[in-house]
Design an enzyme around this catalytic site. Structure first.
Site, PDB file in Angstrom:
ATOM      1  N   ASP A 118       2.185  -1.288   0.869  1.00 33.73           N
ATOM      2  CA  ASP A 118       2.542  -1.748  -0.518  1.00 33.73           C
ATOM      3  C   ASP A 118       3.678  -0.752  -0.939  1.00 33.73           C
ATOM      4  O   ASP A 118       3.912   0.182  -0.415  1.00 33.73           O
ATOM      5  CB  ASP A 118       1.095  -1.190  -1.039  1.00 33.73           C
TER       6      ASP A 118
HETATM    7  N1  URA Z   1      -3.725  -0.801   3.112  1.00 34.69           N
HETATM    8  C1  URA Z   1      -3.493  -0.851   1.915  1.00 34.69           C
HETATM    9  O1  URA Z   1      -4.210  -0.924   0.916  1.00 34.69           O
HETATM   10  N2  URA Z   1      -2.118  -0.867   1.492  1.00 34.69           N
HETATM   11  C2  URA Z   1      -1.089  -0.762   2.626  1.00 34.69           C
HETATM   12  O2  URA Z   1       0.242  -0.592   2.346  1.00 34.69           O
HETATM   13  C3  URA Z   1      -1.489  -0.741   3.859  1.00 34.69           C
HETATM   14  C4  URA Z   1      -2.681  -0.941   4.172  1.00 34.69           C
END
Ligand code: URA
Length: 253
Positions: A118
């Site tokens: 993310d």
């Molecule tokens: N899980 C999440 O919530 N975000 C990420 O970036 C990777 C795994």
């Protein structure tokens, strides 16, 4: 003159000697590689090779030493990026927002990021042009473990690890962690380590929110045996031979 010969300055024959390919890949000195070959520790395309005259094409040969794949194709790139927060996980962004492509502009050829983080998640992102490896690392059926450190509000109840290992229902189906550990507690906040082989969108954030501990900071620290070490945010480094071998092994290549 063939491409191989012009590149290696070897005489007028096809391919490159196996011991030379191994030493150029950093496995061992040429003499030590010869020893490995006669000891039957080297496989080419699925068969053990014990004769020293064997020549191979480093661009296509699949070579294992002691059962671990060795990356011998110099066109292959395997990088680790410590992705900072605030950076999109795309190679380019039509709105000009900062993205991981900005860190890779000077690198030649098409590169892929292995899975996504993310925008607000930091940490280990693998970048490669090795399509089959990337595909397998992302596919949940290969069960490659991803390790995250999450900062969440405490306190963490005793049974939380058991609950997460048993499985928690999310909107798009259940998710189970492979392991869960309380790492630190400070000022009402907890640092927890979550290991899972899932790659669903926002999965760690959704999972921890569901059990009452919304994530305040999330860092991916490892994929399989490849770990973040002391790379500063935004730093890129090539994976070493052992790391590449461990990834191939994890996905059966
Ligand atoms: N899980 C999440 O919530 N975000 C990420 O970036 C990777 C795994």
């Amino acid at each position: 003159m063939s491409e191989n010969r012009s590149r290696t300055n070897e005489p007028d024959v096809e391919g490159v000697r196996l011991q030379k390919v191994l030493s150029q890949a950093g496995v061992a000195s040429r003499r030590a590689a010869e020893q490995m070959i006669v000891e039957g520790r080297v496989e080419v395309d699925g068969s053990v090779v014990m004769e020293l005259g064997r020549r191979v094409d480093p661009e296509t040969a699949v070579i294992h030493v002691d059962g671990t794949r060795v990356a011998v194709n110099s066109d292959r790139t395997h990088l680790l990026l410590n992705k900072p927060t605030g950076i999109l996980c795309t190679m380019s962004d039509d709105q000009g927002r900062p993205c991981i492509g900005d860190y890779l502009r000077e690198r030649q050829g098409r590169l892929y990021h292995v899975g996504r983080l993310d925008v607000d998640t930091e940490g280990l992102l693998l970048i490669t042009n090795d399509g089959e490896l990337a595909h397998r690392l992302m596919h949940p059926s290969y069960r490659v473990l991803k390790t995250y450190l999450a900062e969440v509000p405490g306190p963490i109840p005793k049974g939380l690890g058991r609950e997460l290992r048993k499985g928690v229902e999310l909107d798009d189906g259940p998710v189970k962690v492979d392991s869960f550990k309380l790492v630190d507690v400070n000022d009402g906040r907890a640092l927890v380590e979550v290991v899972l082989h899932e790659g669903r969108k926002h999965v760690v954030r959704r999972l921890l929110k569901q059990v009452g501990h919304p994530v305040q900071r999330l860092v991916r620290t490892a994929i399989g045996d490849v770990r973040l070490t002391s790379e500063r945010p935004g730093a890129i480094r090539p994976l070493d031979r052992k790391e590449i071998g461990s990834l191939y092994r994890a996905v059966g290549l």
